[in-house]
Structure formats: C-alpha cells, structure tokens
Design a protein around this motif. Sequence first.
Motif, PDB file in Angstrom:
ATOM      1  N   ALA A  28       3.131   3.851 -16.149  1.00 35.93           N
ATOM      2  CA  ALA A  28       3.251   2.903 -17.208  1.00 35.93           C
ATOM      3  C   ALA A  28       3.389   1.330 -16.815  1.00 35.93           C
ATOM      4  O   ALA A  28       3.170   0.674 -17.565  1.00 35.93           O
ATOM      5  CB  ALA A  28       4.448   3.495 -18.039  1.00 35.93           C
ATOM      6  N   LYS A  29       4.019   1.240 -15.625  1.00 37.56           N
ATOM      7  CA  LYS A  29       4.137  -0.241 -15.179  1.00 37.56           C
ATOM      8  C   LYS A  29       2.966  -0.604 -14.343  1.00 37.56           C
ATOM      9  O   LYS A  29       3.063  -1.751 -13.771  1.00 37.56           O
ATOM     10  CB  LYS A  29       5.431  -0.458 -14.314  1.00 37.56           C
ATOM     11  CG  LYS A  29       6.890  -0.070 -15.241  1.00 37.56           C
ATOM     12  CD  LYS A  29       7.262  -1.538 -15.858  1.00 37.56           C
ATOM     13  CE  LYS A  29       8.649  -1.464 -16.321  1.00 37.56           C
ATOM     14  NZ  LYS A  29       8.966  -2.824 -17.238  1.00 37.56           N
ATOM     15  N   GLY A  30       2.106  -0.012 -14.200  1.00 31.98           N
ATOM     16  CA  GLY A  30       0.647  -0.400 -13.640  1.00 31.98           C
ATOM     17  C   GLY A  30       1.003  -0.079 -11.931  1.00 31.98           C
ATOM     18  O   GLY A  30       0.151  -0.629 -11.145  1.00 31.98           O
ATOM     19  N   VAL A  31       1.971   0.648 -11.444  1.00 33.02           N
ATOM     20  CA  VAL A  31       2.088   0.901 -10.395  1.00 33.02           C
ATOM     21  C   VAL A  31       1.075   2.137  -9.775  1.00 33.02           C
ATOM     22  O   VAL A  31       0.937   3.024 -10.698  1.00 33.02           O
ATOM     23  CB  VAL A  31       3.391   1.511  -9.892  1.00 33.02           C
ATOM     24  CG1 VAL A  31       3.733   1.946  -8.352  1.00 33.02           C
ATOM     25  CG2 VAL A  31       4.589   0.419 -10.355  1.00 33.02           C
ATOM     26  N   THR A  32       0.550   2.004  -8.611  1.00 29.23           N
ATOM     27  CA  THR A  32      -0.264   2.962  -8.215  1.00 29.23           C
ATOM     28  C   THR A  32       0.294   4.075  -7.869  1.00 29.23           C
ATOM     29  O   THR A  32       1.069   4.380  -6.823  1.00 29.23           O
ATOM     30  CB  THR A  32      -1.306   2.405  -6.894  1.00 29.23           C
ATOM     31  OG1 THR A  32      -1.886   1.629  -7.320  1.00 29.23           O
ATOM     32  CG2 THR A  32      -2.096   3.598  -6.350  1.00 29.23           C
ATOM     33  N   VAL A  33       0.066   5.288  -8.393  1.00 30.38           N
ATOM     34  CA  VAL A  33       0.857   6.635  -7.873  1.00 30.38           C
ATOM     35  C   VAL A  33      -0.077   7.583  -7.449  1.00 30.38           C
ATOM     36  O   VAL A  33      -1.407   8.031  -7.519  1.00 30.38           O
ATOM     37  CB  VAL A  33       1.285   7.591  -9.419  1.00 30.38           C
ATOM     38  CG1 VAL A  33       2.000   8.613  -9.020  1.00 30.38           C
ATOM     39  CG2 VAL A  33       2.024   6.321 -10.223  1.00 30.38           C
ATOM     40  N   SER A  34       0.387   7.961  -5.935  1.00 29.96           N
ATOM     41  CA  SER A  34      -0.263   8.876  -5.237  1.00 29.96           C
ATOM     42  C   SER A  34       0.498  10.201  -5.085  1.00 29.96           C
ATOM     43  O   SER A  34       2.025  10.058  -4.917  1.00 29.96           O
ATOM     44  CB  SER A  34      -0.646   8.310  -4.031  1.00 29.96           C
ATOM     45  OG  SER A  34      -1.250   7.338  -4.094  1.00 29.96           O
ATOM     46  N   ASP A  35       0.063  11.234  -4.624  1.00 30.32           N
ATOM     47  CA  ASP A  35       0.533  12.538  -4.072  1.00 30.32           C
ATOM     48  C   ASP A  35       0.432  12.846  -2.458  1.00 30.32           C
ATOM     49  O   ASP A  35      -0.655  12.382  -1.983  1.00 30.32           O
ATOM     50  CB  ASP A  35       0.368  13.732  -4.859  1.00 30.32           C
ATOM     51  CG  ASP A  35       0.730  13.613  -6.629  1.00 30.32           C
ATOM     52  OD1 ASP A  35       1.864  13.616  -6.624  1.00 30.32           O
ATOM     53  OD2 ASP A  35      -0.293  13.538  -7.206  1.00 30.32           O
ATOM     54  N   ALA A  54       0.860  -1.140  -0.084  1.00 26.07           N
ATOM     55  CA  ALA A  54      -0.212  -0.065   0.080  1.00 26.07           C
ATOM     56  C   ALA A  54       0.916   1.110   0.097  1.00 26.07           C
ATOM     57  O   ALA A  54       2.137   1.348   0.372  1.00 26.07           O
ATOM     58  CB  ALA A  54      -0.817  -0.180   1.194  1.00 26.07           C
ATOM     59  N   PRO A  55       0.116   2.527  -0.543  1.00 26.07           N
ATOM     60  CA  PRO A  55       1.160   3.708  -0.482  1.00 26.07           C
ATOM     61  C   PRO A  55       1.268   4.113   0.764  1.00 26.07           C
ATOM     62  O   PRO A  55       0.530   4.047   1.913  1.00 26.07           O
ATOM     63  CB  PRO A  55       0.118   4.520  -1.364  1.00 26.07           C
ATOM     64  CG  PRO A  55      -1.015   4.067  -1.428  1.00 26.07           C
ATOM     65  CD  PRO A  55      -1.034   2.631  -1.139  1.00 26.07           C
ATOM     66  N   VAL A  56       2.397   4.837   1.318  1.00 27.19           N
ATOM     67  CA  VAL A  56       2.780   5.463   2.314  1.00 27.19           C
ATOM     68  C   VAL A  56       2.734   6.876   2.210  1.00 27.19           C
ATOM     69  O   VAL A  56       3.351   7.758   1.479  1.00 27.19           O
ATOM     70  CB  VAL A  56       4.310   5.355   2.879  1.00 27.19           C
ATOM     71  CG1 VAL A  56       4.677   5.871   4.020  1.00 27.19           C
ATOM     72  CG2 VAL A  56       4.419   3.518   2.824  1.00 27.19           C
ATOM     73  N   LEU A  57       1.477   7.363   2.917  1.00 21.38           N
ATOM     74  CA  LEU A  57       1.177   8.836   2.590  1.00 21.38           C
ATOM     75  C   LEU A  57       0.908   9.438   4.022  1.00 21.38           C
ATOM     76  O   LEU A  57       1.907  10.354   4.430  1.00 21.38           O
ATOM     77  CB  LEU A  57      -0.343   8.913   1.925  1.00 21.38           C
ATOM     78  CG  LEU A  57      -0.457   8.553   0.550  1.00 21.38           C
ATOM     79  CD1 LEU A  57      -1.748   8.254   0.185  1.00 21.38           C
ATOM     80  CD2 LEU A  57       0.523   9.552  -0.269  1.00 21.38           C
ATOM     81  N   ALA A  58       0.202   8.816   4.953  1.00 16.94           N
ATOM     82  CA  ALA A  58       0.089   9.520   6.262  1.00 16.94           C
ATOM     83  C   ALA A  58       1.138   8.656   7.329  1.00 16.94           C
ATOM     84  O   ALA A  58       1.572   7.620   6.771  1.00 16.94           O
ATOM     85  CB  ALA A  58      -1.379   9.306   6.811  1.00 16.94           C
ATOM     86  N   PRO A  59       1.266   9.242   8.390  1.00 19.07           N
ATOM     87  CA  PRO A  59       2.374   8.589   9.379  1.00 19.07           C
ATOM     88  C   PRO A  59       1.838   7.292   9.651  1.00 19.07           C
ATOM     89  O   PRO A  59       2.583   6.316   9.928  1.00 19.07           O
ATOM     90  CB  PRO A  59       2.320   9.492  10.617  1.00 19.07           C
ATOM     91  CG  PRO A  59       2.196  10.985   9.902  1.00 19.07           C
ATOM     92  CD  PRO A  59       1.106  10.660   8.871  1.00 19.07           C
TER      93      PRO A  59
END
Length: 338
Positions: free
Chosen positions: A292-299, A161-166
Amino acid sequence: MKLTRRQTLIGALATPALVKAGTAQAATSLKISHQFPGGSIEQGDFRDRMCRRFAAEVEKRTNGALRFDIYANSSLMKTNAQFSAMRRGALDMSLFPVPYAGGELHACNLGLMPCLVTSYEQGAKWKDAEVGKALAKILESKGIVFVSWVWQAGGIASRSAPVLAPEDAKGIKIRGGSREMDRMFAAAGAQVSTMPSNEIYIGMQTSALDAAVTSSTSLVSFRLEELAKSLTAARQGSFWFMLEPLLMSKAIFDALPADQRKVLLDVGAEMESWATAQAKADDEEVAKVYAAKGVTVSDMSAANLEAWRKIAENSAWKDYAAASSEAAELMKLAQKVS
C-alpha cells in the motif's frame, strides 16, 4: 541493611498470611517489560496485547491475588538489560527475544538459528521435544522460567533492491537479529550490524543500515515501510524464525504459592496458539501494508531458502556447535525436530 526488591518480594510471599491457599491475600503486583510498542488488549502489536491478555486472565483466575503492570517500548529498562534483570530477580517478567541474551548465555543463540526452524509447526514442537526441555533446563539453572513459548517468522526490509538470494546480501549493511544470523550474512559477504529491533528505524533512516531482518510484526509496528523500497515477506517461507517467549524470573516464580504458579503456566500455555495465529496473520498483513506504500513485495523461493541453508550449515551452525559440548548437543537435538 537496605533490602533489594527481590528480597522484599520473596520475604513477603513467604509469610503464612500470603501463602495459605483459600484465605484472603494481599495482591502481589508483578511487572512485565518488553521492547515493543504499547497499545491496548484489543489493538496494537500482538506481543503487547498478549502480555495484557495474559495479565487479565491471570488476575481473573487468581481473584486479583496477582496483578500486573505492563511496561511497553522498553520504558522500564533498556531492551538488552531485561534478561539479566530477571536472573537477579530485579524484573519479574518479560516477553523477550531469546537470542538477545546470547552474549550472556550462549545457549540462547539457538533461538534464532538461520534455516533451523522453518515453520510455526516445527517451532511449536520444540516445547515438548528434547531440545526444548534441555533449553528450558539451562535457562532455569540461570534463573529464568519459560511461561509461554512463542515463535515468529521474519522478513527483510531493504532501502534498495530486495534481498532474496545470498548474492543479494553481498556488500550491504544488514541487521540479522542474532549472532548466528550475522554469521550467515557475513559468510554471504554482507556487513553485519547488531541492534535491537526497536532501533532499526533510526539505523535505516541514518543509512547505518541498508536492510534489516526482523519479525513481520516488528516490520509493521516500527513503521519500516516508511523507509523501505523492497520487502521480502515471510508468508511463503523464511530462514528467520525467532523464539520470543514470555519469560519469568525463577526467584520470583518460586516464591509464589503453588496454585499461583500453576495459573501462570496454564495461562501461558493457552496464550501460545493465540500468539501463533497472530504471528501468521502478521506475515500476511505486512505484505499488504508495504504494498500500500508502494514498496516492492517479494517472496522467498524454495531454491533461495536452500541456498541460504547451505551457507547457514557451513557458518552459523558450525559456529554455534563449536562453542561447547552443551551447544553441540543442543544443535543435535534441534535438528531432530522436523
């Protein structure tokens, strides 16, 4: 008695035939080492390209009196050995992540302090601000000269999963990139791992790492998109800005004629705006490569950055400043740069 490379070079540079300006000079060959993938002056990791552009321009302006050999991908010596080698005069130059030397010189940990520098514009101000002058003076006292100041933003590659919040970091094995970054992640409940960026791939491949923070350029150059499921991009903000300057051994620098020293510093300064533009471009490019590699991108959101800042202030910032009065003063000066 066997002479060291430093003694041999300094002795040669001190002879009148070499020092006298305007006369024919034997070329002095300098080595630039770095840990990043090699390429050409036109293609590849911009940090390698920067070294090659720098070398070509210095050679041109000195009419070949200074020449360079570029050693990419830690091919000359191991990554972490480069700083002490420059201090001894055993290595001439390196494009080197300053916080990698934090164990040898605590002041260097300031070069990757979470949430302290949050934009390229802010980082660029350090060079002429009190904090930059103080840091440069400290490194000079230890045998290192700043030739070109370079900052890079970083993102987070995650195997899940993406690391966004602490709270997203709790329980995961993560590479932060510096002592103080690790302090922040530990305070958030993560398990921290220390390694140079060129070892992240194997760390993630072997499950020694669940996630890693590194510069946008390294996220691409080291092909981490092959292993990641999620990317937290730096294009809209990051708590990770690293000082990755072009450094030089002071012993070697001081042994050169004044006109050559000026060329080195002039060209180094001219490289800074080019490097910043390349770093910003990579902040955008990394998102495209991973998507392009199918990775989920978040900001990273402003709210998430503020949450990380609170943790950083109570962990990494305090840890750094508590080490010495010098560190406390540096931290104070850094916070004055808006």
